[in-house]
Design a protein around this motif. Structure first.
Motif, PDB file in Angstrom:
ATOM      1  N   GLU A 114       0.811  -1.224   0.000  1.00 18.02           N
ATOM      2  CA  GLU A 114       0.000   0.000   0.000  1.00 18.02           C
ATOM      3  C   GLU A 114       0.843   1.273   0.000  1.00 18.02           C
ATOM      4  O   GLU A 114       0.585   2.182  -0.794  1.00 18.02           O
ATOM      5  N   PRO A 115       1.870   1.370   0.866  1.00 21.90           N
ATOM      6  CA  PRO A 115       2.678   2.601   0.817  1.00 21.90           C
ATOM      7  C   PRO A 115       3.419   2.773  -0.511  1.00 21.90           C
ATOM      8  O   PRO A 115       3.549   3.895  -1.001  1.00 21.90           O
ATOM      9  N   THR A 116       3.883   1.688  -1.090  1.00 21.03           N
ATOM     10  CA  THR A 116       4.618   1.780  -2.352  1.00 21.03           C
ATOM     11  C   THR A 116       3.692   2.184  -3.488  1.00 21.03           C
ATOM     12  O   THR A 116       4.049   3.022  -4.326  1.00 21.03           O
ATOM     13  N   VAL A 117       2.505   1.616  -3.532  1.00 27.18           N
ATOM     14  CA  VAL A 117       1.526   2.004  -4.552  1.00 27.18           C
ATOM     15  C   VAL A 117       1.217   3.496  -4.426  1.00 27.18           C
ATOM     16  O   VAL A 117       1.175   4.222  -5.424  1.00 27.18           O
ATOM     17  N   GLY A 118       1.019   3.974  -3.213  1.00 21.54           N
ATOM     18  CA  GLY A 118       0.767   5.396  -3.002  1.00 21.54           C
ATOM     19  C   GLY A 118       1.927   6.277  -3.423  1.00 21.54           C
ATOM     20  O   GLY A 118       1.737   7.345  -4.018  1.00 21.54           O
ATOM     21  N   GLN A 119       3.129   5.826  -3.134  1.00 20.60           N
ATOM     22  CA  GLN A 119       4.335   6.576  -3.495  1.00 20.60           C
ATOM     23  C   GLN A 119       4.425   6.784  -5.008  1.00 20.60           C
ATOM     24  O   GLN A 119       4.889   7.814  -5.471  1.00 20.60           O
ATOM     25  N   PHE A 120       3.952   5.790  -5.766  1.00 18.46           N
ATOM     26  CA  PHE A 120       4.024   5.863  -7.228  1.00 18.46           C
ATOM     27  C   PHE A 120       2.685   6.241  -7.857  1.00 18.46           C
ATOM     28  O   PHE A 120       2.443   5.980  -9.020  1.00 18.46           O
ATOM     29  N   ARG A 121       1.830   6.867  -7.068  1.00 19.10           N
ATOM     30  CA  ARG A 121       0.566   7.440  -7.534  1.00 19.10           C
ATOM     31  C   ARG A 121      -0.387   6.419  -8.151  1.00 19.10           C
ATOM     32  O   ARG A 121      -1.117   6.720  -9.081  1.00 19.10           O
ATOM     33  N   GLY A 122      -0.370   5.201  -7.592  1.00 17.21           N
ATOM     34  CA  GLY A 122      -1.292   4.175  -8.055  1.00 17.21           C
ATOM     35  C   GLY A 122      -2.540   4.118  -7.199  1.00 17.21           C
ATOM     36  O   GLY A 122      -2.626   4.772  -6.151  1.00 17.21           O
ATOM     37  N   ARG A 123      -3.496   3.336  -7.652  1.00 19.25           N
ATOM     38  CA  ARG A 123      -4.749   3.141  -6.908  1.00 19.25           C
ATOM     39  C   ARG A 123      -5.062   1.654  -6.867  1.00 19.25           C
ATOM     40  O   ARG A 123      -5.164   1.008  -7.912  1.00 19.25           O
ATOM     41  N   ILE A 124      -5.167   1.107  -5.649  1.00 20.21           N
ATOM     42  CA  ILE A 124      -5.580  -0.290  -5.521  1.00 20.21           C
ATOM     43  C   ILE A 124      -7.076  -0.334  -5.801  1.00 20.21           C
ATOM     44  O   ILE A 124      -7.870   0.251  -5.068  1.00 20.21           O
ATOM     45  N   VAL A 125      -7.430  -1.007  -6.882  1.00 19.62           N
ATOM     46  CA  VAL A 125      -8.831  -1.102  -7.286  1.00 19.62           C
ATOM     47  C   VAL A 125      -9.543  -2.137  -6.440  1.00 19.62           C
ATOM     48  O   VAL A 125     -10.630  -1.898  -5.931  1.00 19.62           O
ATOM     49  N   LYS A 126      -8.902  -3.302  -6.308  1.00 20.67           N
ATOM     50  CA  LYS A 126      -9.494  -4.344  -5.473  1.00 20.67           C
ATOM     51  C   LYS A 126      -8.481  -5.427  -5.159  1.00 20.67           C
ATOM     52  O   LYS A 126      -7.481  -5.602  -5.842  1.00 20.67           O
ATOM     53  N   SER A 127      -8.825  -6.148  -4.098  1.00 18.36           N
ATOM     54  CA  SER A 127      -8.074  -7.319  -3.683  1.00 18.36           C
ATOM     55  C   SER A 127      -8.878  -8.540  -4.117  1.00 18.36           C
ATOM     56  O   SER A 127     -10.090  -8.570  -3.952  1.00 18.36           O
ATOM     57  N   MET A 128      -8.191  -9.515  -4.674  1.00 12.96           N
ATOM     58  CA  MET A 128      -8.845 -10.729  -5.162  1.00 12.96           C
ATOM     59  C   MET A 128      -8.196 -11.932  -4.497  1.00 12.96           C
ATOM     60  O   MET A 128      -7.411 -12.640  -5.110  1.00 12.96           O
ATOM     61  N   GLY A 129      -8.465 -12.115  -3.207  1.00 13.61           N
ATOM     62  CA  GLY A 129      -7.831 -13.206  -2.469  1.00 13.61           C
ATOM     63  C   GLY A 129      -6.354 -12.927  -2.319  1.00 13.61           C
ATOM     64  O   GLY A 129      -5.950 -12.074  -1.547  1.00 13.61           O
ATOM     65  N   ASP A 130      -5.544 -13.631  -3.106  1.00 10.39           N
ATOM     66  CA  ASP A 130      -4.102 -13.439  -3.035  1.00 10.39           C
ATOM     67  C   ASP A 130      -3.593 -12.474  -4.098  1.00 10.39           C
ATOM     68  O   ASP A 130      -2.400 -12.262  -4.216  1.00 10.39           O
TER      69      ASP A 130
END
Length: 136
Positions: free
Chosen positions: A45-61
């Protein structure tokens, strides 16, 4: 719904998946989930935020993540893999978890907070062919 009503746009899609997740869950559900949560909250999560990404969804693993640029998606993927590798090397009380990551730039369909389409499907297929700890 007619095709003209669909909201389409270009995006860069990153899909991650854990190597051998079902086997790991079969052996140690609690340990696997504990490690997965540690990776997600401490690294992903912090790395995705650092690179201006957006977690759309989690799909189990797996995770479906959207970026505006290829540069950000690739830099994020490399950083995640390196940080997880270091975390695994220090693992004493948690399991080692290895990820595969696929990245694709393409057209997506946006529906509320979710995304679909060929751009997502290609990223998923690239993830399947990536080496463990790799990015395709």
């Amino acid at each position: 719904m007619p095709d003209t009503a669909l909201k389409r746009r270009q995006a860069v899609i990153l899909i991650s998946d854990i190597v051998g997740y079902s086997r790991m869950m079969g052996r140690d559900e609690v340990g696997t989930l504990t490690t997965l949560q540690k990776h997600r909250f401490a690294v992903i999560e912090p790395t995705v935020g650092q690179f201006r990404g957006r977690i759309v969804k989690s799909m189990g693993d797996g995770l479906l993540i959207e970026f505006q640029t290829v540069r950000d998606a690739v830099a994020c993927a490399i950083d995640i893999q390196e940080r997880i590798r270091r975390l695994n090397g220090q693992a004493r009380d948690t399991l080692e978890i290895t990820y595969r990551i696929g990245i694709n730039r393409g057209e997506i369909i946006v529906e509320e907070n979710d995304i679909f389409g060929d751009g997502v499907n290609v990223a998923a297929r690239l993830q399947e062919v990536a080496d463990p700890e790799g990015v395709a």
